[in-house]
Design an enzyme around this catalytic site. Structure first.
Site, PDB file in Angstrom:
ATOM      1  N   ILE A 165     -20.186 109.590  24.756  1.00  0.00           N
ATOM      2  CA  ILE A 165     -20.640 109.050  26.040  1.00  0.00           C
ATOM      3  C   ILE A 165     -20.139 109.920  27.181  1.00  0.00           C
ATOM      4  O   ILE A 165     -20.847 110.174  28.160  1.00  0.00           O
ATOM      5  CB  ILE A 165     -20.163 107.595  26.227  1.00  0.00           C
TER       6      ILE A 165
ATOM      7  N   LYS B 238     -12.245 104.409  19.017  1.00  0.00           N
ATOM      8  CA  LYS B 238     -13.372 103.500  19.272  1.00  0.00           C
ATOM      9  C   LYS B 238     -14.006 102.858  18.045  1.00  0.00           C
ATOM     10  O   LYS B 238     -15.033 102.195  18.170  1.00  0.00           O
ATOM     11  CB  LYS B 238     -14.456 104.261  20.034  1.00  0.00           C
TER      12      LYS B 238
ATOM     13  N   ASN C 263      -8.330 115.743  24.484  1.00  0.00           N
ATOM     14  CA  ASN C 263      -7.436 116.387  23.506  1.00  0.00           C
ATOM     15  C   ASN C 263      -8.183 116.816  22.240  1.00  0.00           C
ATOM     16  O   ASN C 263      -7.579 117.363  21.322  1.00  0.00           O
ATOM     17  CB  ASN C 263      -6.261 115.472  23.142  1.00  0.00           C
TER      18      ASN C 263
ATOM     19  N   SER D 270     -13.527 114.918  18.961  1.00  0.00           N
ATOM     20  CA  SER D 270     -14.684 115.631  19.499  1.00  0.00           C
ATOM     21  C   SER D 270     -14.527 117.104  19.171  1.00  0.00           C
ATOM     22  O   SER D 270     -13.463 117.546  18.718  1.00  0.00           O
ATOM     23  CB  SER D 270     -14.808 115.421  21.015  1.00  0.00           C
TER      24      SER D 270
ATOM     25  N   PHE E 262     -12.796 107.332  29.661  1.00  0.00           N
ATOM     26  CA  PHE E 262     -13.402 107.099  28.346  1.00  0.00           C
ATOM     27  C   PHE E 262     -12.379 107.208  27.215  1.00  0.00           C
ATOM     28  O   PHE E 262     -12.559 106.608  26.161  1.00  0.00           O
ATOM     29  CB  PHE E 262     -14.490 108.142  28.055  1.00  0.00           C
ATOM     30  N   ALA E 263     -11.357 108.028  27.414  1.00  0.00           N
ATOM     31  CA  ALA E 263     -10.489 108.445  26.315  1.00  0.00           C
ATOM     32  C   ALA E 263      -9.897 107.242  25.574  1.00  0.00           C
ATOM     33  O   ALA E 263      -9.096 106.495  26.134  1.00  0.00           O
ATOM     34  CB  ALA E 263      -9.370 109.336  26.841  1.00  0.00           C
TER      35      ALA E 263
ATOM     36  N   TYR F 143      -9.511  96.958  17.909  1.00  0.00           N
ATOM     37  CA  TYR F 143     -10.213  97.724  18.948  1.00  0.00           C
ATOM     38  C   TYR F 143     -10.621  96.807  20.100  1.00  0.00           C
ATOM     39  O   TYR F 143     -10.367  97.110  21.274  1.00  0.00           O
ATOM     40  CB  TYR F 143     -11.452  98.406  18.366  1.00  0.00           C
TER      41      TYR F 143
ATOM     42  N   LYS G  18      -9.364  96.599  24.293  1.00  0.00           N
ATOM     43  CA  LYS G  18     -10.207  96.552  25.488  1.00  0.00           C
ATOM     44  C   LYS G  18      -9.889  95.317  26.330  1.00  0.00           C
ATOM     45  O   LYS G  18      -9.885  95.368  27.564  1.00  0.00           O
ATOM     46  CB  LYS G  18     -11.686  96.575  25.081  1.00  0.00           C
TER      47      LYS G  18
ATOM     48  N   ASP H 151      -3.613 115.578  26.348  1.00  0.00           N
ATOM     49  CA  ASP H 151      -3.656 114.186  25.923  1.00  0.00           C
ATOM     50  C   ASP H 151      -3.397 113.301  27.134  1.00  0.00           C
ATOM     51  O   ASP H 151      -2.488 113.572  27.927  1.00  0.00           O
ATOM     52  CB  ASP H 151      -2.603 113.940  24.834  1.00  0.00           C
TER      53      ASP H 151
ATOM     54  N   SER I  80     -15.956  97.198  26.771  1.00  0.00           N
ATOM     55  CA  SER I  80     -16.802  96.981  25.604  1.00  0.00           C
ATOM     56  C   SER I  80     -17.212  95.522  25.495  1.00  0.00           C
ATOM     57  O   SER I  80     -16.469  94.618  25.905  1.00  0.00           O
ATOM     58  CB  SER I  80     -16.033  97.401  24.346  1.00  0.00           C
TER      59      SER I  80
END
Length: 339
Positions: free
Chosen positions: A12, A85, A32, A36, A81-82, A150, A154, A58, A125
């Site tokens: 995203i 997930k 970091n 990805s 975003f980091a 998870y 959030k 990081d 989320s």
């Protein structure tokens, strides 16, 4: 005008970086690269025609974050975003999720306060709703116990933002965006969802199965209380989702927010079952999928989809891409990866 994008090399994040740049902002990536690939930066260059500034650090490293803020100067806001997930993985590695997802936000908020940066868009989320009593969920729907670590991270992060905003010395202004299920890829097929190892999300598993990388797709459960027994989700094209962040950033910078913390659902307002997604993919691409039904997966919510009215009326955001076109773009991306 610089916007710091943590996790900006992720799925995203990278699409949001494109939309930021095309809207006239200067995105600065912090990542970091634990989840990805550096090839994403090549994809961003190909789309935008120039490099995007990226700091490989990081977000839990306060000293490194301070250095980024000082080196860049004039950062007007942050999109955070980091985070780890994957719902299923969080059940297996809860401590890692609490440490990374909650810890990185705490560090970021401290650094933002020290550096005098007051605008934050937080990647939340729909998992914060737990298993809702009614559908669709609105922003006023009560949050219930999350079904996974998870989801709990959030919920905790949202609480931290609210508590921080309520402090006497607070200057923070935040928009919480509660995502539903992002799918698809950029129309150029230069960036898209790029899971490292076995995918945790449905659509990359579908595309990898269609491409022959995976032997078959396992659908986790067909005995839920849904029309066809499979999980129902709200699938939103990732570029549509990215555009919601631009609307949120602009709202913060223009000081149009009605409260110091605002919350928006970001979804299509429509639910599709896993089997519907499979069949729509087959229709959109002409690819037949090898799939079977397996046991339920721990942490999965039976059904959830958004009431997107508030985002449309207040944020001025609506989705425009159909499920079929979203899945076709995901397949185009998978084919590009194969080349």
């Amino acid at each position: 005008m610089k916007i710091l994008v943590t996790g900006g090399a992720g799925y995203i994040g990278s699409h949001t970086v494109v939309e930021l740049a095309q809207a006239g902002y200067e995105p600065v990536i912090v990542d970091n690269f634990s989840n990805s690939a550096t090839s994403v930066l090549d994809g961003l260059r190909a789309i935008l025609g120039h490099d995007v500034t990226c700091h490989r650090i990081d977000c839990g490293n306060a000293e490194a974050l301070h250095q980024v803020f000082k080196a860049e100067g004039n950062i007007q806001g942050v999109i955070h975003f980091a985070a780890f997930k994957a719902v299923g993985e969080s059940v297996q590695k809860p401590l890692a999720y609490f440490d990374n997802n909650v810890g990185s936000l705490l560090t970021l908020l401290e650094v933002m306060k020290d550096e005098g940066v007051t605008n934050l868009v937080f990647s939340s989320s729909c998992t914060v709703y737990g298993i809702p009593d009614q559908l669709p969920v609105t922003e006023a729907t009560p949050t219930k116990p999350a079904s996974s670590p998870y989801g709990r991270t959030k919920q905790m992060c949202e609480d931290i933002v609210h508590d921080t905003s309520g402090a006497a010395d607070n200057t923070l202004h935040t928009i919480l965006l509660r995502y539903f299920n992002p799918i698809g890829a950029h129309e150029s097929a230069r960036i898209g969802e790029l899971p490292l190892g076995t995918p945790n999300n449905l659509v990359p598993f579908i595309t990898q199965t269609a491409a022959g990388i995976r032997e078959k797709l396992t659908i986790f459960g067909n005995d839920y209380d849904t029309p066809d027994g499979t999980n129902v989700r709200d699938y939103i094209h990732v570029v549509d989702l990215a555009k919601a962040h631009i609307a949120a950033v602009q709202r913060l910078l223009d000081r149009r927010a009605s409260d110091i913390v605002e919350t928006f659902n970001v979804g299509t307002g429509h639910g599709n079952s896993v089997l519907e997604v499979v069949k729509t993919f087959e229709e959109a691409t002409g690819q037949k999928l090898n799939y079977s039904i397996g046991p339920r997966r721990v942490g999965d919510v039976p059904a959830i989809y958004a009431d997107a009215t508030k985002a449309a009326e207040v944020l001025g955001f609506k989705t425009t891409t159909s499920l079929r076109d979203s899945l076709a773009s995901a397949w185009k991306w998978q084919l590009a990866l194969g080349k």
